[in-house]
Design a protein around this motif. Structure first.
Motif, PDB file in Angstrom:
ATOM      1  N   ALA A  41      40.315  43.425  42.907  1.00  0.00           N
ATOM      2  CA  ALA A  41      41.546  44.593  42.668  1.00  0.00           C
ATOM      3  C   ALA A  41      41.459  45.641  43.803  1.00  0.00           C
ATOM      4  O   ALA A  41      40.342  46.039  44.080  1.00  0.00           O
ATOM      5  N   ARG A  75      42.624  38.972  42.303  1.00  0.00           N
ATOM      6  CA  ARG A  75      42.851  40.158  41.411  1.00  0.00           C
ATOM      7  C   ARG A  75      43.331  41.440  41.975  1.00  0.00           C
ATOM      8  O   ARG A  75      43.657  42.138  41.416  1.00  0.00           O
ATOM      9  N   PRO A 108      43.373  36.006  37.719  1.00  0.00           N
ATOM     10  CA  PRO A 108      42.861  35.876  36.207  1.00  0.00           C
ATOM     11  C   PRO A 108      43.057  37.310  35.549  1.00  0.00           C
ATOM     12  O   PRO A 108      42.883  37.305  34.390  1.00  0.00           O
ATOM     13  N   ASP A 109      43.380  38.458  36.288  1.00  0.00           N
ATOM     14  CA  ASP A 109      43.559  39.770  36.129  1.00  0.00           C
ATOM     15  C   ASP A 109      45.016  40.272  35.960  1.00  0.00           C
ATOM     16  O   ASP A 109      45.710  39.881  36.940  1.00  0.00           O
ATOM     17  N   ALA A 110      45.288  41.251  34.968  1.00  0.00           N
ATOM     18  CA  ALA A 110      46.824  41.721  34.753  1.00  0.00           C
ATOM     19  C   ALA A 110      47.136  42.293  36.261  1.00  0.00           C
ATOM     20  O   ALA A 110      48.306  42.357  36.760  1.00  0.00           O
ATOM     21  N   LYS A 132      46.690  35.805  33.869  1.00  0.00           N
ATOM     22  CA  LYS A 132      47.332  37.417  33.770  1.00  0.00           C
ATOM     23  C   LYS A 132      47.850  37.495  35.064  1.00  0.00           C
ATOM     24  O   LYS A 132      47.505  36.609  36.282  1.00  0.00           O
ATOM     25  N   GLY A 133      48.424  38.457  35.270  1.00  0.00           N
ATOM     26  CA  GLY A 133      49.026  38.936  36.626  1.00  0.00           C
ATOM     27  C   GLY A 133      50.605  38.217  36.898  1.00  0.00           C
ATOM     28  O   GLY A 133      50.848  38.074  35.950  1.00  0.00           O
TER      29      GLY A 133
END
Length: 173
Positions: A41, A75, A108-110, A132-133
């Protein structure tokens, strides 16, 4: 236009966590992935047209989200932009390529965002898996993958002018 990866020029070995702004150029291509790649991120990986990213096949590194094959986990942000006749390739580094040689691109992540235009993703287990994302895939091909070409579970996707072929254990589409 040919869909085969261009001939090798240089070779850059890559893997691990790419913190900050990372830029892969055609001059450094092919990029040989020797361990899982994680774009955390707040970080970004930008890939220029004509770049070939080759994943070492069937490396059970026991790390990352899929411990039995190499992956590119996003991410942060991944942007890969090819050009007409000069696509970006995500492919196997095997001499004799097979479906499932590497895992695929995983979001894998929003907060993960993937922007792909004129790319070819081939010989993975999953071409792109959005847990996700989000993914935006345009004018591209996903082919010869073992489990799925594009899988979106809880994320979002915008797929336009993209061809998905030769997916599944039995070569179905």
């Amino acid at each position: 236009a040919s869909l085969d990866p261009p001939a090798s020029r240089a070779e850059t070995r890559v893997g691990g966590t790419l913190v900050g702004q990372t830029h892969w150029t055609k001059a450094g291509s092919p990029y040989i992935v020797i361990e899982d790649i994680d774009v955390p991120a707040g970080s970004a990986l930008t890939i220029d047209s004509g770049v070939v990213v080759r994943f070492k096949p069937n490396l059970a590194d026991q790390k990352g989200l899929r411990p039995f094959d190499l992956e590119l986990a996003v991410r942060g942000t991944l942007t890969a932009t090819g050009a007409d006749g000069d696509s970006v390739y995500f492919t196997s580094d095997a001499v004799d390529v097979n479906r499932g040689d590497w895992w695929g691109i995983i979001v894998p992540d929003a907060g993960g965002k993937v922007f792909l235009d004129r790319v070819v993703i081939e010989f993975g287990n999953e071409g792109i898996a959005v847990d996700k994302g989000e993914v935006n895939l345009t004018r591209s091909q996903v082919r010869s993958c073992n489990l799925s070409g594009i899988k979106i579970q809880q994320g979002t996707g915008r797929i336009t002018r993209t061809l998905v072929t030769d997916i599944g254990n039995f070569g179905g589409t």
